[in-house]
Structures are given as structure tokens and as C-alpha cells.
Design an enzyme around this catalytic site. Structure first.
Site, PDB file in Angstrom:
ATOM      1  N   SER A  44      41.027  14.221  14.172  1.00  0.00           N
ATOM      2  CA  SER A  44      41.220  14.356  12.716  1.00  0.00           C
ATOM      3  C   SER A  44      42.675  14.658  12.363  1.00  0.00           C
ATOM      4  CB  SER A  44      40.345  15.489  12.173  1.00  0.00           C
ATOM      5  OG  SER A  44      39.034  15.357  12.623  1.00  0.00           O
ATOM      6  N   GLY A  45      43.217  15.708  13.001  1.00  0.00           N
ATOM      7  CA  GLY A  45      44.580  16.137  12.656  1.00  0.00           C
ATOM      8  C   GLY A  45      45.631  15.181  13.182  1.00  0.00           C
ATOM      9  N   CYS A 193      33.930  24.569  13.495  1.00  0.00           N
ATOM     10  CA  CYS A 193      32.880  24.627  12.469  1.00  0.00           C
ATOM     11  C   CYS A 193      31.855  25.715  12.759  1.00  0.00           C
ATOM     12  CB  CYS A 193      32.180  23.298  12.270  1.00  0.00           C
ATOM     13  SG  CYS A 193      31.228  23.358  10.727  1.00  0.00           S
ATOM     14  N   ASP A 329      42.276  22.368  15.586  1.00  0.00           N
ATOM     15  CA  ASP A 329      41.512  23.362  16.347  1.00  0.00           C
ATOM     16  C   ASP A 329      42.254  23.979  17.534  1.00  0.00           C
ATOM     17  OD1 ASP A 329      39.546  22.536  14.627  1.00  0.00           O
ATOM     18  OD2 ASP A 329      38.311  21.532  16.139  1.00  0.00           O
ATOM     19  N   LYS A 337      38.017  26.866  12.178  1.00  0.00           N
ATOM     20  CA  LYS A 337      38.494  25.575  12.692  1.00  0.00           C
ATOM     21  C   LYS A 337      37.610  24.446  12.179  1.00  0.00           C
ATOM     22  CE  LYS A 337      40.229  27.796  16.909  1.00  0.00           C
ATOM     23  NZ  LYS A 337      41.672  27.620  16.707  1.00  0.00           N
ATOM     24  N   ALA A 339      37.662  20.234  10.084  1.00  0.00           N
ATOM     25  CA  ALA A 339      38.441  19.059   9.681  1.00  0.00           C
ATOM     26  C   ALA A 339      39.078  19.318   8.323  1.00  0.00           C
ATOM     27  CB  ALA A 339      37.530  17.834   9.621  1.00  0.00           C
ATOM     28  N   CYS A 372      33.496  24.849   4.752  1.00  0.00           N
ATOM     29  CA  CYS A 372      32.333  24.611   5.589  1.00  0.00           C
ATOM     30  C   CYS A 372      31.150  24.278   4.683  1.00  0.00           C
ATOM     31  CB  CYS A 372      32.040  25.874   6.415  1.00  0.00           C
ATOM     32  SG  CYS A 372      30.723  25.594   7.601  1.00  0.00           S
TER      33      CYS A 372
HETATM   34  C1  LIG Z   1      28.615  19.538  15.021  1.00  0.00           C
HETATM   35  C2  LIG Z   1      29.915  19.665  14.286  1.00  0.00           C
HETATM   36  C3  LIG Z   1      29.901  19.851  12.905  1.00  0.00           C
HETATM   37  C4  LIG Z   1      31.087  19.988  12.206  1.00  0.00           C
HETATM   38  N1  LIG Z   1      31.025  20.112  10.842  1.00  0.00           N
HETATM   39  C5  LIG Z   1      32.173  20.161  10.132  1.00  0.00           C
HETATM   40  C6  LIG Z   1      32.132  20.157   8.701  1.00  0.00           C
HETATM   41  O1  LIG Z   1      31.078  20.109   8.080  1.00  0.00           O
HETATM   42  N2  LIG Z   1      33.316  20.202   8.039  1.00  0.00           N
HETATM   43  C7  LIG Z   1      34.516  20.205   8.685  1.00  0.00           C
HETATM   44  O2  LIG Z   1      35.547  20.204   8.017  1.00  0.00           O
HETATM   45  N3  LIG Z   1      34.582  20.223  10.047  1.00  0.00           N
HETATM   46  C8  LIG Z   1      33.446  20.191  10.779  1.00  0.00           C
HETATM   47  N4  LIG Z   1      33.499  20.140  12.161  1.00  0.00           N
HETATM   48  C9  LIG Z   1      34.771  20.426  12.860  1.00  0.00           C
HETATM   49  C10 LIG Z   1      35.748  19.276  12.899  1.00  0.00           C
HETATM   50  O3  LIG Z   1      35.151  18.122  13.460  1.00  0.00           O
HETATM   51  C11 LIG Z   1      36.957  19.689  13.733  1.00  0.00           C
HETATM   52  O4  LIG Z   1      37.410  20.942  13.294  1.00  0.00           O
HETATM   53  C12 LIG Z   1      38.076  18.677  13.583  1.00  0.00           C
HETATM   54  O5  LIG Z   1      37.676  17.453  14.144  1.00  0.00           O
HETATM   55  C13 LIG Z   1      39.351  19.206  14.235  1.00  0.00           C
HETATM   56  O6  LIG Z   1      40.321  18.222  14.315  1.00  0.00           O
HETATM   57  P1  LIG Z   1      41.345  18.216  15.538  1.00  0.00           P
HETATM   58  O7  LIG Z   1      42.273  17.078  15.280  1.00  0.00           O
HETATM   59  O8  LIG Z   1      41.916  19.558  15.733  1.00  0.00           O
HETATM   60  O9  LIG Z   1      40.437  17.936  16.818  1.00  0.00           O
HETATM   61  P2  LIG Z   1      39.516  16.684  17.133  1.00  0.00           P
HETATM   62  O10 LIG Z   1      39.184  15.930  15.911  1.00  0.00           O
HETATM   63  O11 LIG Z   1      38.406  17.190  17.977  1.00  0.00           O
HETATM   64  O12 LIG Z   1      40.463  15.740  18.016  1.00  0.00           O
HETATM   65  C14 LIG Z   1      41.019  16.124  19.240  1.00  0.00           C
HETATM   66  C15 LIG Z   1      41.484  14.863  19.946  1.00  0.00           C
HETATM   67  O13 LIG Z   1      42.273  15.263  21.072  1.00  0.00           O
HETATM   68  C16 LIG Z   1      41.957  14.414  22.158  1.00  0.00           C
HETATM   69  N5  LIG Z   1      42.284  15.091  23.397  1.00  0.00           N
HETATM   70  C17 LIG Z   1      41.655  16.134  23.998  1.00  0.00           C
HETATM   71  N6  LIG Z   1      42.273  16.428  25.151  1.00  0.00           N
HETATM   72  C18 LIG Z   1      43.326  15.570  25.272  1.00  0.00           C
HETATM   73  C19 LIG Z   1      44.328  15.376  26.255  1.00  0.00           C
HETATM   74  N7  LIG Z   1      44.392  16.130  27.345  1.00  0.00           N
HETATM   75  N8  LIG Z   1      45.235  14.412  26.038  1.00  0.00           N
HETATM   76  C20 LIG Z   1      45.199  13.626  24.937  1.00  0.00           C
HETATM   77  N9  LIG Z   1      44.265  13.766  23.972  1.00  0.00           N
HETATM   78  C21 LIG Z   1      43.342  14.728  24.156  1.00  0.00           C
HETATM   79  C22 LIG Z   1      40.461  14.139  21.992  1.00  0.00           C
HETATM   80  O14 LIG Z   1      40.086  12.965  22.680  1.00  0.00           O
HETATM   81  C23 LIG Z   1      40.332  14.027  20.490  1.00  0.00           C
HETATM   82  O15 LIG Z   1      40.458  12.682  20.044  1.00  0.00           O
HETATM   83  C24 LIG Z   1      32.331  19.955  12.893  1.00  0.00           C
HETATM   84  C25 LIG Z   1      32.351  19.747  14.277  1.00  0.00           C
HETATM   85  C26 LIG Z   1      31.170  19.593  14.965  1.00  0.00           C
HETATM   86  C27 LIG Z   1      31.197  19.332  16.462  1.00  0.00           C
END
Ligand SMILES: Cc1cc2nc3c(=O)[nH]c(=O)nc-3n(C[C@H](O)[C@H](O)[C@H](O)COP(=O)(O)OP(=O)(O)OC[C@H]3O[C@@H](n4cnc5c(N)ncnc54)[C@H](O)[C@@H]3O)c2cc1C
Length: 444
Positions: A44-45, A193, A329, A337, A339, A372
Site C-alpha cells: 500500500s505505502g 489493523c 507498518d 498500523k 492502509a 479502522c
Molecule cells: C485481515 C486484514 C484486515 C485489514 N483491514 C484493514 C482496514 O479495514 N483498513 C485499513 O486501512 N487497513 C487494514 N489492514 C491493514 C493494511 O492492509 C496494512 O496496514 C497496509 O497494507 C500497510 O501497508 P504497507 O505498505 O506498510 O505494507 P503492505 O501493504 O503489507 O506491503 C508490504 C510489501 O512489502 C513487501 N516485502 C516484504 N518483505 C520484503 C522484502 N524483504 N523485500 C522486498 N519487499 C518486501 C511485501 O511483499 C509487500 O508487497 C488490514 C490487514 C489485514 C491483513
């Protein structure tokens, strides 16, 4: 399954494939690569950030490192687990969501050398950068619970909405449930979440009532926390809901073992000095796993003592390396934490990183906005929105502490569109502007 389950096991094939062939979609495949902006993590981020900067810096100057074939809209997994949406609807190929003009290095980051401004990938390639954004999300540590990895394979009543490979098991497990204890867990670590472990519980309650099975089942929420939700306003409403729906809440209980052969789940009482355990029989078990920042980040010099990317909570700039920023996150930012938080952070990060790239200083400050959508039934939702201090920061000029059908439709129908079409394209920085307009300028 390995000791620590990576963010998605599904990526491991992609990792093997990419390392085996030295495959990368980036422009200079054999020479040492260098980018003006390198983004590690295309979730997402990371995706939102790459979109903003690919537009600004132009083709070939921005790259995303991520091994995942698919990009998932994880918030939809709550509804997938309840049989309302499909896993397929929650994912799109990574290639299709990354911005044009941005190189995709389809590999895993394995180490960081911030003094030399390089990231090393699983295939051993070193990628140089002028500026780095770390957006690696959270790692799911299912293997820290004894017996759980095996339970997923042998017991179809054990499920978890947190992983693409287990979320599709939740609804069939609910359909198969006839009687006994339906247990929902919340681990003893920060999680993404924090509402999701109980959203699926309310949806399960709704389903069981509709199917006429609720009288034969006990719904139990065993949470490591001492409260049902961290923000008082919403916690008060949720306490009314669990009471109304006859849901038993046991605080400070942490799942440590699953025994699928006996259908037993073992919890530690976190308030017991001698680590007293309690064993529950289960007919259905929904597990929210312990989580951490991904291992390669935790093992780097970029983290704080808790193992999260050490950034200023206001500017999102690394405390030690001014050319490194973080989003989402995996950072130390002390907010829930989500999206939604990553969206709000993306606007702050854009302004501050642009300022630093032009030789200036960071100016924008993140207020901790997070949200949330607490789905409390198949057509009800409390839209919790709050800041660093846990103070409500609601977008709409109505009491969002109430269960509302409109908020449910916002969650089910509007938010996915906003995510795919606006946020991932780098145009959504959270609802601050909408909130100000709807509150006639009288909100923060
Ligand atoms: C069941 C569930 C329900 C949720 N409900 C909500 C909701 O209602 N509202 C809301 O806002 N949020 C919700 N969330 C939370 C939301 O999905 C996350 O907070 C959000 O996706 C965080 O974004 P991010 O970019 O930090 O991480 P992510 O979107 O998880 O992306 C991380 C990325 O990093 C990559 N990565 C990991 N390790 C490595 C590595 N070593 N090298 C390169 N890339 C790597 C992964 O492949 C992934 O693509 C929910 C999550 C879940 C699981």
C-alpha cells in the site's frame, strides 16, 4: 514451514524463480543499478509512494524492490473470510499496479548498507540509491505458535484472515461449524489493523445467527490486550456490542499452542507471574498471528530497539540517515498500523522527501491519522478514525461511534475503488481535506 513465516509464503516461489534466473524487469539488467529513489516494498505505502515520485522524477529514476507476484488489498480479507468477497477480488498482479516509468526489481531485499547507500537483493545484486523509502509491511510469525503450522494443514477448522493462503479457509470453517467454541485470538505483539481480529468475530456471529447455529455455539475473544480497543469512544460501543451478542471476552490471554489432534488451544495468562496456561476446546479457531517487521529490516542497522524502522513520527525521516524515509507498518511510527494510516503518511512523506531532494528541510508533520472500519455485522460498521493521542478524528459530521449501514457500504464498496484507482496511483493522502470541508473548516 520455516521457523519464521515470511510475509507471504506464496512469494517464495517467485523469490526462487527470480534468484534462479537473476530476473529483473529493471532497465539495466547486468550492470550495477542506481536509482534516484529506491522503494523497498510495493504494498500500500510503497506503491503509492512510487506512483507519486515516478510522475515527478520520470522514467528510470524510481525502482520498487518486491518479490510478490500479486498485490493484495488486505482490508478486503475481512470480507473474504466472511464469504462476502473472494480472494481473487482482493488481488491484482503487481505489474499492473506499479506505476509506469518505475522499474520493478522482482526480488527480495536481504540487507541494507545505509552508509554506502545500497540494498542487496536475494540474487546478490546491489542496488544503489540517492534516496530510499522503506515500505516492507509486517512479517507474519505463525510458526511462533507451537503446532499452528501443522494445524493449518490437518485441521480445516483452524483459519486466519491475515494470510492469502489461509483466508479462504475461514468461511468454509464457519459453514462446517455446528456447535462448540468458536475462538478468536489477538497476539501479544503489535499487529496490522488491530480491529480485524474482532471484525471477523462479529461477522461470524451474524452468520451463525442467520444459519440458526448461534444457540449451539459460544463465541470467545481471547485477547492479549487489557482492553477491547485502544480508543475509549469506540471501545465503549464495542463493549455494548459484545454484551448484546453474548460474546465472551477474556483479556490478557495469548495463544501459545494449538493441538489439532485434541482440538485444544493453549493460552498463557499474561498477568500470571508464573505463566499459568489455560486450555480451551475449540470447534473453530481464528488466529491472528504474532507479527514483527520483516527479518531483513530487523537485522539491519536501520531499526529501533523494538525492531521497527527508526523514523521521526512526524516527518517520517530516518533518525540517523536523512536520505531514508519510511512509510506504513514496518516503521516505528506509534499509530495503529493500517492502509488508511499509510495513505495519510504518503502525503507527508511526499512533501518532506521532495523538500529534502531539493536540498531543503522537512516541514510537514504527520498527526497519526489512522482509521479502522469496525465491521460489526453484514451490514453494520463503526468507522473509527483517530490520531496519535487516540482522539477521534472523524471525517463525517455525524457520530461515527454508532453502527451504520452507510459506513458498511463505504468499507465494502467505496474503499476498494478508492484504493485501486486513487491511492495506488498516488493521489490519495487521506481524508484531511474532506474532513475540513465537511466540518466547515472547524476540524483539525
Ligand atoms: C485481515 C486484514 C484486515 C485489514 N483491514 C484493514 C482496514 O479495514 N483498513 C485499513 O486501512 N487497513 C487494514 N489492514 C491493514 C493494511 O492492509 C496494512 O496496514 C497496509 O497494507 C500497510 O501497508 P504497507 O505498505 O506498510 O505494507 P503492505 O501493504 O503489507 O506491503 C508490504 C510489501 O512489502 C513487501 N516485502 C516484504 N518483505 C520484503 C522484502 N524483504 N523485500 C522486498 N519487499 C518486501 C511485501 O511483499 C509487500 O508487497 C488490514 C490487514 C489485514 C491483513
Amino acid at each position: 514451514m520455516s521457523t519464521v513465516v515470511p510475509l507471504t509464503r506464496l512469494t517464495s516461489a517467485a523469490i526462487r524463480q527470480s534468484s534462479g534466473r537473476g530476473f529483473s524487469t529493471s532497465r539495466t539488467s547486468h550492470s550495477k543499478k542506481h536509482y534516484q529513489l529506491l522503494v523497498v516494498g510495493g504494498g500500500s505505502g510503497g506503491c503509492a509512494t512510487a506512483a507519486k515520485f515516478a510522475r515527478k522524477l520520470g522514467k528510470g529514476h524510481v525502482a520498487v524492490v518486491d518479490p510478490s507476484e500479486m498485490h493484495y488489498y488486505q482490508p478486503m480479507w475481512t470480507l473474504v473470510g466472511a464469504g462476502i468477497k473472494t480472494l481473487q477480488a482482493s488481488g491484482r498482479p503487481m505489474q499492473s499496479v506499479l506505476p509506469r516509468g518505475c522499474d520493478w526489481i522482482k526480488d527480495r531485499a536481504v540487507s541494507f548498507d545505509p552508509d554506502r547507500c545500497t540494498v542487496t537483493t536475494g540474487s546478490g545484486e546491489q542496488i544503489g540509491y540517492d534516496f530510499l523509502v522503506v515500505a516492507m509491511g509486517m512479517q507474519l510469525n505463525y510458526s511462533q505458535i507451537k503446532g499452528l503450522p501443522e494445524a493449518f494443514t490437518v485441521d480445516r477448522s483452524v483459519c486466519s484472515n491475515y494470510w492469502s493462503e489461509t483466508v479462504t479457509q475461514t468461511f468454509p470453517a464457519l459453514e462446517a461449524l455446528q456447535q462448540g467454541n468458536a475462538i478468536f485470538t489477538f497476539p501479544n505483539t503489535p499487529i496490522k489493523c488491530a480491529g480485524a481480529p474482532q471484525k471477523i468475530m462479529y461477522l461470524a456471529d451474524h452468520y451463525l445467527r442467520k444459519a440458526g447455529k448461534r444457540d449451539n455455539t459460544n463465541i470467545i475473544f481471547n485477547t492479549s490486550l487489557g482492553v477491547i480497543f485502544g480508543v475509549k469512544k469506540y471501545a465503549e460501543r464495542l463493549l455494548d456490542i459484545v454484551k448484546d451478542r453474548n460474546i465472551q471476552v477474556n483479556y490478557r490471554r495469548n495463544l501459545v499452542e494449538v493441538r489439532p489432534d485434541k482440538k485444544e488451544a493453549v493460552f498463557v495468562d499474561l498477568d500470571s507471574p508464573e505463566g499459568k496456561t489455560e486450555t480451551f476446546q475449540y470447534s473453530f479457531l481464528h488466529v491472528t498471528p504474532p507479527m514483527s517487521a520483516p527479518d531483513p529490516l530487523r537485522q539491519s542497522s536501520l531499526v529501533n530497539t523494538d525492531g521497527y524502522l527508526d523514523v521521526s513520527k512526524e516527518t517520517l525521516q530516518h533518525v540517523q540517515y536523512p536520505n531514508i524515509f519510511g512509510i506504513g507498518d514496518c516503521t516505528s511510527v506509534p499509530t495503529s498500523k493500517t492502509a488508511a494510516a499509510a495513505a495519510a503518511q504518503s502525503g507527508i512523506l511526499q512533501k518532506n522527501l521532495q523538500a529534502v531532494m531539493s536540498g531543503g528541510k522537512t516541514q510537514s508533520q504527520y498527526d497519526g491519522y489512522t482509521s479502522c472500519p469496525l465491521v460489526t455485522g453484514n451490514n453494520k460498521c463503526i468507522l473509527a478514525e483517530f490520531d496519535f493521542a487516540g482522539q477521534p478524528l472523524e471525517t463525517f459530521p455525524i457520530d461515527q461511534g454508532k453502527e451504520r449501514r452507510t459506513m458498511y457500504h463505504l468499507k465494502r464498496d467505496v474503499m476498494p475503488e478508492l484504493y485501486w484507482n486513487v491511492m495506488l496511483k498516488g493521489y490519495w493522502n487521506g481524508p484531511a481535506l474532506t474532513r475540513k470541508l465537511l466540518h466547515l473548516g472547524m476540524s483539525k
